[in-house]
Design an enzyme around this catalytic site. Structure first.
Site, mmCIF file in Angstrom:
data_model
loop_
_atom_site.group_PDB
_atom_site.id
_atom_site.type_symbol
_atom_site.label_atom_id
_atom_site.label_comp_id
_atom_site.label_asym_id
_atom_site.label_seq_id
_atom_site.Cartn_x
_atom_site.Cartn_y
_atom_site.Cartn_z
ATOM 1 C CD GLU A 129 -2.773 -1.245 -0.093
ATOM 2 O OE1 GLU A 129 -3.431 -0.131 -0.315
ATOM 3 O OE2 GLU A 129 -3.116 -2.380 -0.724
ATOM 4 C CG ASP A 197 2.845 -7.218 -6.215
ATOM 5 O OD1 ASP A 197 2.235 -6.994 -5.431
ATOM 6 O OD2 ASP A 197 2.305 -7.892 -7.155
#
Length: 476
Positions: A129, A197
């Protein structure tokens, strides 16, 4: 994301604000100034957080919030090029979810904290996040939409707002405007997910956590999605998970040696704290008593801590005291010091409570839950002048802490200092996003007229500053 009303705020703001459209954005995140000015982002973030704080799912728990912010900032400190001030908050919701909002606010559901098998898995989601924020994915996603997209976005905003008061009307509006397909387009793209990621993986590893946890957690979510396709984990609805993403992470792990990471004691304590809030107090007591009796726990200290909290919640103060004393023998930590002091305060023994708060603060001076507890105990003991001296120093150091400002407002009120009380309360309201109410508090303070020339002048200047912000908002 469950709180869809937040989306409507974003959409209406975007419609009213000049947006720079870009079709060929580079892979790396640019400054959000390309999409929103500083003032626009602050206004948007303020509006959203006002909704968050008013939502019944918002969990006003300084212990859990303090832990999340400590964990989050450990990761942020290893995010290259970060210049943002992050804020991590908690929502009491059993679903597995976390999400990033404008203004670098990151929300975490209690369900995610409980579902994570270890601290590295929780850190992996936060790192992901944080990377969405640092790469400006939300703004890049909005800027990439064609201009013809915005009329339908407006319809979606209206539909979501309507659904808050009348679900049937909301559903009809969404169907009529074909807004569901538009809402789906607001999910992060696969490219953005892969980028988050990659960056999150590096942040996780550099911060000293186990990067294998990112793959293990996503694999578990993917299995849950296959088993319960009609009720997929909420996190997957907002963050499309593919086998390719997991394969990318696993390929990076091939060159990373496995390293054992031991969970912090606070990770286990926070999980126990969340469980202690579930069901009735008696349910929570039975849960932890059973864990301790059968020795079915990952941490004895966490099980004892949860039991102490459950006793406190049930107003069984004597049992809570004995449990807290047992806990202290198992090991010291900030939440343990806080529990000992809170139990004494709940029993009415304020002298013992103040002694324990001071002892805790001497060990952990920066632990804000102890700061709040100590100030409250001083006020309970009608030692307002001591509380004032203590809180003034703390608010100078942390002027962005709305809890401190609330306590300062109570303290000034107890001392009969009306302007100062209204001013402190106004600062708390402004930090919660409610500028209109904050201005009303300043008006009341100025009418009280019990401040000196400097106090009156600085309060008037603050009022003009906030009025200018509201006037600018009204032009959008």
């Amino acid at each position: 994301m469950k709180y869809q009303a937040l989306l409507s705020l974003l959409l209406t703001f975007a419609l009213a604000s000049p947006v720079t459209y870009a079709n060929d954005l580079p892979d790396l995140g640019e400054s959000s100034h390309v999409y929103l000015t500083d003032k626009q982002e602050q206004t948007l973030a303020r509006s959203i957080m006002q909704e968050i704080y008013a939502d019944p799912h918002y969990l006003d728990d300084p212990v859990i919030e303090s832990y999340l912010n400590d964990l989050g900032y450990r990761l942020v400190s290893h995010s290259p090029g970060n210049k943002r001030a992050f804020d991590f908050f908690v929502l009491q919701d059993p679903t597995v979810n976390a999400f990033a909002l404008p203004g670098a606010h990151i929300g975490v559901h209690t369900g995610l904290i409980l579902t994570a098998d270890n601290e590295s898995e929780l850190a992996a989601v936060l790192a992901h996040e944080i990377s969405h924020v640092n790469q400006n994915h939300l703004y890049r996603m909005i800027a990439n939409q064609e201009k013809s997209f915005w009329p339908t976005m407006a319809a979606l905003a209206v539909a979501i707002l309507a659904s808050r008061s009348n679900p049937n009307v909301g559903s009809a509006a969404i169907a009529g405007s074909q807004a569901l397909s538009m809402q789906n387009q607001l999910s992060y793209t696969r490219d953005f997910e892969r980028e988050a990621d990659r960056m999150g993986f590096d942040v996780l590893e550099n911060a000293g956590f186990d990067p294998h946890a990112m793959a293990s957690f996503f694999e578990r979510l993917q299995r849950a999605n296959r088993l319960y396709e009609t009720n997929a984990p909420a996190y997957l609805r907002d963050h499309p998970l593919t086998s390719e993403r997991i394969a990318d992470i696993e390929s990076r792990l091939e060159n990373v040696p496995y390293k054992q990471y031991q969970d912090s004691s606070e990770f286990q304590l926070v999980r126990a704290r969340i469980k202690s809030m579930d069901g009735t107090p008696q349910d929570a007591i039975a849960l932890f008593q059973g864990q301790l009796r059968e020795k079915k726990y990952s941490s004895e200290a966490a099980a004892v801590y949860g039991l102490g909290l459950a006793y406190l919640r049930a107003n069984q103060v004597d049992a809570a005291e004995k449990t807290a004393e047992k806990l202290a023998k198992l090991g010291e930590s900030p939440p343990v010091s806080l529990l000992l002091a809170d139990v004494a305060a709940k029993s009415g023994n304020l002298d013992l409570a103040l002694t324990r708060y001071r002892a805790g603060l001497s060990r952990y001076p920066a632990y804000r839950p102890l700061v709040y507890g100590y100030a409250k105990a001083l006020l309970e003991g009608h030692r307002a002048q001591e509380a004032l001296n203590f809180l003034k120093a703390k608010t100078v150091a942390r002027s962005d802490d709305l809890r401190l400002w609330k306590l300062l407002g109570r303290t000034h009120a107890m001392l009969g200092q009306r302007l100062a009380s209204h001013r402190a309360t106004a600062e708390a309201l402004a930090l919660s996003g409610d500028l209109r109410s904050a201005i009303e508090q300043l008006n009341l303070g100025l009418k009280a007229g019990d401040g000196d020339f400097y106090d009156m002048s600085s309060t008037e200047a603050r009022r003009k500053e906030w009025q200018a912000i509201l006037a600018e908002q009204a032009k959008k």
